[in-house]
Scaffold this active site. Structure first.
Site, mmCIF file in Angstrom:
data_model
loop_
_atom_site.group_PDB
_atom_site.id
_atom_site.type_symbol
_atom_site.label_atom_id
_atom_site.label_comp_id
_atom_site.label_asym_id
_atom_site.label_seq_id
_atom_site.Cartn_x
_atom_site.Cartn_y
_atom_site.Cartn_z
ATOM 1 N N GLY A 159 48.361 27.893 20.199
ATOM 2 C CA GLY A 159 48.178 27.866 18.756
ATOM 3 C C GLY A 159 46.828 28.432 18.331
ATOM 4 O O GLY A 159 46.722 29.175 17.352
ATOM 5 N N ALA B 102 53.901 25.921 22.388
ATOM 6 C CA ALA B 102 55.040 25.318 23.098
ATOM 7 C C ALA B 102 54.820 23.851 23.461
ATOM 8 O O ALA B 102 55.757 23.050 23.452
ATOM 9 C CB ALA B 102 55.344 26.129 24.354
ATOM 10 N N HIS B 103 53.559 23.488 23.768
ATOM 11 C CA HIS B 103 53.343 22.117 24.257
ATOM 12 C C HIS B 103 53.509 21.054 23.177
ATOM 13 O O HIS B 103 53.479 19.861 23.469
ATOM 14 C CB HIS B 103 51.978 21.995 24.955
ATOM 15 N N THR C 264 48.094 40.368 31.294
ATOM 16 C CA THR C 264 49.404 40.091 31.890
ATOM 17 C C THR C 264 49.986 38.820 31.280
ATOM 18 O O THR C 264 49.300 37.806 31.147
ATOM 19 C CB THR C 264 49.260 39.941 33.429
ATOM 20 N N CYS D 51 34.002 10.729 9.970
ATOM 21 C CA CYS D 51 32.646 11.111 10.388
ATOM 22 C C CYS D 51 31.648 10.367 9.528
ATOM 23 O O CYS D 51 31.753 10.394 8.312
ATOM 24 C CB CYS D 51 32.382 12.579 10.076
HETATM 25 C C1 PLP Z 1 47.576 21.937 13.632
HETATM 26 C C2 PLP Z 1 47.142 22.522 14.931
HETATM 27 N N1 PLP Z 1 46.720 23.796 14.968
HETATM 28 C C3 PLP Z 1 46.320 24.370 16.117
HETATM 29 C C4 PLP Z 1 46.325 23.677 17.306
HETATM 30 C C5 PLP Z 1 45.852 24.349 18.553
HETATM 31 O O1 PLP Z 1 46.910 24.629 19.423
HETATM 32 P P1 PLP Z 1 46.624 24.926 20.977
HETATM 33 O O2 PLP Z 1 46.134 23.654 21.569
HETATM 34 O O3 PLP Z 1 47.961 25.345 21.517
HETATM 35 O O4 PLP Z 1 45.641 26.023 21.060
HETATM 36 C C6 PLP Z 1 46.749 22.334 17.313
HETATM 37 C C7 PLP Z 1 46.726 21.544 18.559
HETATM 38 O O5 PLP Z 1 46.082 20.535 18.681
HETATM 39 C C8 PLP Z 1 47.162 21.743 16.095
HETATM 40 O O6 PLP Z 1 47.563 20.469 16.028
#
Ligand code: PLP
Length: 389
Positions: free
Chosen positions: A70, A199-200, A241, A333
């Site tokens: 992501g 994907a995770h 790759t 925070c």
């Molecule tokens: C809303 C959001 N955006 C982006 C990400 C980042 O994804 P990745 O961990 O696959 O880089 C996350 C993951 O925690 C997320 O929850």
């Protein structure tokens, strides 16, 4: 009992996904860029995966680019669209994931774009009137607003925001990491320029994701320059790759997610409702952050429980872990500190001393796990309260 309630952080790999990936880790080991048969076989697997993803999202394979997750997909959309289209402004919200927020803050510091944050209310709703005001005042803009918030679960109406962006000729990127595989995205209908997936977050492997780039609609601005330069992989859009088994796993995971979406949604939503109901009944003074207690306005996978103090939530989280329950923290925070949740801190009228625990659900959670988590939380809460008194 061990219970995993941190599915917004990552999800368990579906065994069927592992099965689909295994051949690409063993006998199908060729480099997809090689023109011999070992390579061609693997190239075919990647293109089949791209077709699967594109078909599920109702778009063309030419608009899907595989990435390392992501974060890379968000970075590519943001950095490459600003560079390629010559955008001079960006609008985002203070509630975005750091993959978006830190990227835009960095570009702003470098002088690549002017940056504006749209206002949010106490529950984290985006102020659409303010967004429109910003769009009117700043032409040539990138808007980056997430579809589902990973901490408080708030859902954004992509249709409305997308139309607003179109009216003002702004480019629209949405971080859809938390909704991909959990909600349907029909890209023939959805007025977006970029969306992403990892994907995770939907029972696929870690370290692989994808970016959708709108090139088929009239409002789409067309291809972007690569973010990662190198070889000609991903049709010159992303050198390196390919993570072949990851890509095949991603497509399989998305296929399963789409096939099971309605039944899983119902099931997971019932778990979340059960937890909300029981906590309301048994925890005096419990609150829910953002819109996470609203089933229609938040991700069915996320519940953010508000607690009287951040120390208490840290203590509870620690003790929940000892009791076998994995959940996630999210205290606000306090000023001057880098710790804590920038999302909760950005909510107006937020009491910085309050704490939060995020429970996030998946198809693998059970009613027994929810009941055990509630019983444990209630018991620990009472014990903590007695200590405080
Ligand atoms: C809303 C959001 N955006 C982006 C990400 C980042 O994804 P990745 O961990 O696959 O880089 C996350 C993951 O925690 C997320 O929850």
């Amino acid at each position: 009992m061990r219970a995993y309630f941190d599915n917004a952080a990552t999800t368990r790999l579906d065994p069927e996904v592992l099965e689909a990936m295994l051949p690409l880790m063993t006998e199908e080991f060729g480099n997809p860029s090689s023109i011999h048969s070992h390579g061609r076989k693997v190239r075919t697997a990647i293109e089949r995966a791209r077709k699967t993803v594109a078909t599920l999202l109702n778009t063309s394979p030419a608009e899907i680019f595989f990435t390392s997750g992501g974060t890379e997909a968000d970075n590519t959309a943001i950095r490459s669209s600003i560079e390629t289209y010559g955008l001079t402004h960006a609008i985002t919200s203070p509630l975005e994931h750091h993959a978006v927020l830190h990227t835009l803050e960095h570009l702003h510091k470098q002088g690549a774009v002017k940056l504006n944050l749209v206002e949010v209310d106490a529950e984290g709703r985006i102020n659409l009137a303010h967004l429109e005001e910003l769009l009117r005042a700043h032409p040539n803009t990138l808007v980056s607003l997430m579809h589902g918030n990973n901490e408080i679960g708030n859902l954004l109406d992509l249709e409305t925001v997308g139309r607003l962006c179109q009216e003002h000729k702004a480019v629209f990127h949405s971080d859809t990491v938390q909704t991909m595989g959990h909600y349907r995205h029909d890209l023939q209908q959805l007025p977006v320029d970029f969306i992403v997936g990892a994907a995770h977050k939907f029972h696929g492997p870690k370290g692989v994701g994808f970016l959708y780039v709108n090139t088929h609609t009239k409002s789409g601005r067309g291809p972007i320059h690569p973010f990662i330069h190198g070889g000609s992989q991903e049709r010159n859009m992303r050198g390196g790759t390919e993570n072949v088994y990851g890509i095949v796993g991603l497509a399989k995971a998305l296929e399963i997610a789409y096939a099971e979406m309605e039944s899983h949604r119902q099931y997971i939503e019932s778990l979340k409702s059960r937890m909300i109901g029981q906590l309301r009944e048994r925890l005096d003074g419990v609150s829910f952050n953002g819109l996470s207690a609203s089933l229609s306005e938040s991700l069915y996978t996320v519940l953010n429980v508000g607690l009287p103090s951040s120390e208490m939530s840290d203590m509870l989280l620690f003790n929940l872990d000892i009791a076998g329950i994995s959940a996630s923290g999210g205290s606000a925070c306090t000023s001057g500190s880098n710790l804590g949740s920038h999302v909760l801190s950005a909510l107006p009228h937020n009491d910085a001393e309050r704490g939060a625990i995020r429970f996030s659900f998946s198809k693998y959670n059970t009613v027994e796990e929810v009941d055990y988590a509630v019983d444990t939380l209630v018991e620990l809460f009472k014990r903590e309260q007695a200590v405080v008194k």
